[in-house]
Every structure is written in structure tokens, then in C-alpha cells.
Design a protein around this motif. Sequence first.
Motif, PDB file in Angstrom:
ATOM      1  N   GLN A   1      41.397  50.317  49.409  1.00 11.35           N
ATOM      2  CA  GLN A   1      40.707  49.060  47.987  1.00 11.35           C
ATOM      3  C   GLN A   1      41.456  50.081  47.101  1.00 11.35           C
ATOM      4  O   GLN A   1      41.672  49.345  46.105  1.00 11.35           O
TER       5      GLN A   1
ATOM      6  N   GLN B   1      42.335  46.964  45.466  1.00 10.37           N
ATOM      7  CA  GLN B   1      41.742  46.202  43.734  1.00 10.37           C
ATOM      8  C   GLN B   1      41.830  47.185  42.960  1.00 10.37           C
ATOM      9  O   GLN B   1      42.495  46.601  42.014  1.00 10.37           O
TER      10      GLN B   1
ATOM     11  N   SER C   1      43.161  40.416  45.562  1.00  7.94           N
ATOM     12  CA  SER C   1      41.967  41.044  45.712  1.00  7.94           C
ATOM     13  C   SER C   1      42.025  42.344  44.106  1.00  7.94           C
ATOM     14  O   SER C   1      40.992  42.531  42.998  1.00  7.94           O
TER      15      SER C   1
END
Length: 279
Positions: free
Chosen positions: A172, A197, A219
Motif C-alpha cells: 500500500q 496508495q 489506487s
Amino acid sequence: MYQQPCKMRTIALESCENIDESFLSTCISRFKYLRLLKLTNASWELLPSSIVSLKHLRSLDLTANERITALPNSICKLQSLQTLNLCGCVNLEEFPRDMRNLISLRWLELTTKQSSFPENGVGCLTSLRFLSIWECSNLMCLPRDTSYLASLRTVIIGNCKQLDLVIPLRLQKLGIRKVPRMVALPEWFQGATNTLQVLVIEDCENLEALPGWLRSFTSLRRLILNSCPKLLSLPEEMHRLTALTDVWIVDCPDLERRCQRDTGEDWPKISHVPNVYFE
């Protein structure tokens, strides 16, 4: 007359240059219920094997102990340990052989003189979510078998001059700093297409381009590029990244000029900011 161990939960000392091993041994023997032990900037060479008696310990912070050379294998029996910080331990020569037994470890920051990680080590920490690797000048590769690292979500790598990046994980957040061998983002990076992210790239002096496939990272919400002087442009059609709300470009002269010239209404605001890390 028998005395029960003191039920102190926290010992946190920021500057321990004048504290020797005997003080640490006393803490371990007297305070059996410790949850957090923080001894930064210490100057002792060995961590007592008696640390295994701290059954309730959840956080161990030995940041910036420049003399410590090894950790006792008994530390691997601390099954409540969730956070281990060894950042700045520049003379740490090796990790315990049974690190895979740290079944609760979620946060690991480390510095080591090793050129590679041993089997049954960092790559086998099934609960690990955060991994930070700093100032590992000899490190050439990350754990070879990362199949166990299913929980890992954030990786920060800094000042590892020999390191080849191979992290085939669904991350992430990824931070890369002072990795001069990186000329382009490696192909394995596409494994994080649907999950990444935050991407931070700093002080990568030879990074020349970002790949076109970066625009498939649906994302991605924050992109930070700092001190990458050879980086000339961003991939076309970056406006496809509808989740991207922050693009920060600092000390990338040619890239800054081009982006300022080409920015349209669909492009996120470009800011001049100092060093930025993860939120």
C-alpha cells in the motif's frame, strides 16, 4: 523475604551513552511486566540473553546503538513483541537465526552490515506490516522468499547503495530513498497495481523515467518525487489516476519546469515542499 517483581510497564530513555549493560540487566531482572523498553543512543555491545524473561514486552527500541553487534537468539521467544526498532545500529552483523518465531511482530526497522538476509528470517514474519531498511551499505538483496509476508503493507528503503530492489508484494505504501542503482522502476512493481496508495522516491540520482504502466495504478493517491535530477517527465495520461490527489515534486529541475508548462485543469496541484514522508 520474597518480593514480587515491580509492575512497571514502560522504560523510555532517549540518551543512554553512559548506561552500561549492568543497568539493562537490572531492568530485565526487576521489571518483568515491561510492555515498552526504549534505550536509544546506547553504547553497549550485547543485549543480554535474559531479555527472554520479558514475556509481556510489546515494543523494543534500540535505535542508534552504534556498538551493538548481535542480538541473542532468545529474543525470538518474545512472542508478544510487536515492534522492534534497530535503525542506526550500524555495526549489527547478523540477526537471530529464528526470527520467524516472532509471530506477533508487526513493525520492524533495521540497519545491518549483512549483505543478505538468512533463511527463516525477516522473510518469514507472517504478521509483519511495516518494514524499514536504512543505511545497509552492504545489503545487496531483500529476503529471497517473501511468500510469508502476506501482511506487509509498507516498505521504506533508504541509503542502501548496493541494493537491487525485488519486492513482489501487494504493498500500500512504498518509500525509496538513496538507492543510486535504480535507473527505472522494476517490472515486479506492477504487482502492486491495484493496491499501492503512496509512492515516495527521494534522492535517487540515476532515476531517468517513470514507466507508462504507472498510469494503471488506480489506487495511487499520493506521489512524491524529491531530488531525482535526471527525471525529465511523467507518463502520459496521468489524469486517468482519478484517486491521485497529491503530486509533490521537489528539486527535480527539468521535471518541475515541464510539469509547470504542461499542467492542465485535470492535473493535481504541484507543490514545493521539504522532505515528506508517510502519513
